[in-house]
Design a protein around this motif. Structure first.
Motif, mmCIF file in Angstrom:
data_model
loop_
_atom_site.group_PDB
_atom_site.id
_atom_site.type_symbol
_atom_site.label_atom_id
_atom_site.label_comp_id
_atom_site.label_asym_id
_atom_site.label_seq_id
_atom_site.Cartn_x
_atom_site.Cartn_y
_atom_site.Cartn_z
ATOM 1 N N ARG A 1 0.887 -1.310 -0.045
ATOM 2 C CA ARG A 1 -0.082 0.064 0.049
ATOM 3 C C ARG A 1 0.939 1.226 -0.121
ATOM 4 O O ARG A 1 1.922 1.175 0.629
ATOM 5 N N ASP B 1 -6.331 7.497 7.402
ATOM 6 C CA ASP B 1 -5.197 7.458 6.143
ATOM 7 C C ASP B 1 -5.962 7.153 4.902
ATOM 8 O O ASP B 1 -6.727 5.995 5.039
ATOM 9 N N TYR C 1 -5.076 5.332 1.194
ATOM 10 C CA TYR C 1 -3.968 4.655 0.469
ATOM 11 C C TYR C 1 -4.370 3.994 -1.025
ATOM 12 O O TYR C 1 -5.736 3.670 -1.085
ATOM 13 N N ASP D 1 -3.682 0.587 -3.134
ATOM 14 C CA ASP D 1 -3.332 -0.965 -2.995
ATOM 15 C C ASP D 1 -2.738 -1.218 -4.263
ATOM 16 O O ASP D 1 -3.169 -1.561 -5.403
ATOM 17 N N GLU E 1 0.531 4.819 1.351
ATOM 18 C CA GLU E 1 -0.178 5.868 2.107
ATOM 19 C C GLU E 1 0.219 7.222 1.572
ATOM 20 O O GLU E 1 1.164 7.942 1.781
ATOM 21 N N GLU F 1 -8.390 3.853 5.215
ATOM 22 C CA GLU F 1 -8.300 3.089 6.508
ATOM 23 C C GLU F 1 -9.243 3.183 7.466
ATOM 24 O O GLU F 1 -10.003 4.202 7.549
#
Length: 239
Positions: free
Chosen positions: A83, A122, A124, A126, A85, A154
């Motif tokens: 991931r 957060d 992100y 993937d 971020e 998240e």
């Protein structure tokens, strides 16, 4: 000798109820008196408990001693992450939680709590969801096209050091229950509500769009540093 006769008056008007005794109380007054006694007794008990709490630990029979007897931390699993971020948002929410009894006033049974929650979310991208054809390069390796999945959020990370109860009002019964409860400072419901509200706000804040933009910029700079002159990054629908 004339015989006098006594006349026995048995008419309804002559039969009267005996006068009520001055010390006799009605049933309604007795119930009110009993309720006042119960409330006053509970108030006295609560005041006594508060006094005991204010005593030094060495003289307070109800003082608590904290001992950490936790066992060692056990590693259960490890998983690899792919991931990136690319954005993070900080949020604050005030949770106003009120609990009332149906047939009792709030001063007897009920509570209202104002909880200030600070947390972060957060966003992100993937990279593990990149398929085999997600990156295409032209023949002379001067142009590249990358198709990225949408950024995801998240779970809320609530900060326990900055989250706190700002104000709390509790009824008499609640105060007694908190004193004898095994966990009087249980704030799990407040933490859950604060996390849910922050998560909903993050979904509407444009945080995912900011993460998509940062991921595109990062890949463009990375591929251009590798010698590609034209870099196109496309964001595909969520999977």
């Amino acid at each position: 000798m004339a015989r006098s006769e006594q006349k026995n008056d048995e008419s309804p008007e002559a039969v009267r109820e005996p006068a009520a005794s001055p010390g006799r109380r009605g049933p309604g007054r007795g119930r009110v008196t009993l309720l006042l006694v119960v409330v006053l007794t509970a108030a006295v008990v609560l005041a006594g408990l508060q006094v005991l709490r204010s005593l030094p630990d060495w003289i307070n029979p109800f003082a608590e001693e904290t001992k950490d007897r936790s066992g060692p931390v056990v590693l259960q699993s490890i998983r690899d992450l792919a991931r990136f971020e690319s954005a993070s948002g900080n949020f604050q929410v005030i949770v106003d939680l009120e609990k009332d009894a149906k047939f009792l006033p709030g001063s007897v049974r009920g509570s209202r709590t104002l909880f200030v929650g600070h947390g972060s979310v957060d966003a992100y991208v993937d990279f593990a969801k990149l398929g085999s054809g997600a990156v295409t390069v032209n023949a002379d390796r001067t142009a590249a096209t990358v198709r990225l999945p949408r950024a995801q959020l998240e779970a809320t990370n609530l900060d326990p050091k900055r989250s706190y109860v700002f104000e709390q009002q509790r009824g008499l019964v609640n105060r007694l229950g908190d004193f004898f409860s095994g966990n009087p400072n249980d704030q799990q419901q407040l933490h859950v509500l604060a996390s849910q509200k922050i998560q909903a706000a993050a979904a509407e804040s444009g945080l995912r769009e900011r993460a998509d933009q940062n991921a595109r910029l990062m890949l463009q700079n990375l591929l251009k540093a590798l010698g590609f002159t034209t870099v196109t990054v496309q964001t595909t629908a969520s999977q």
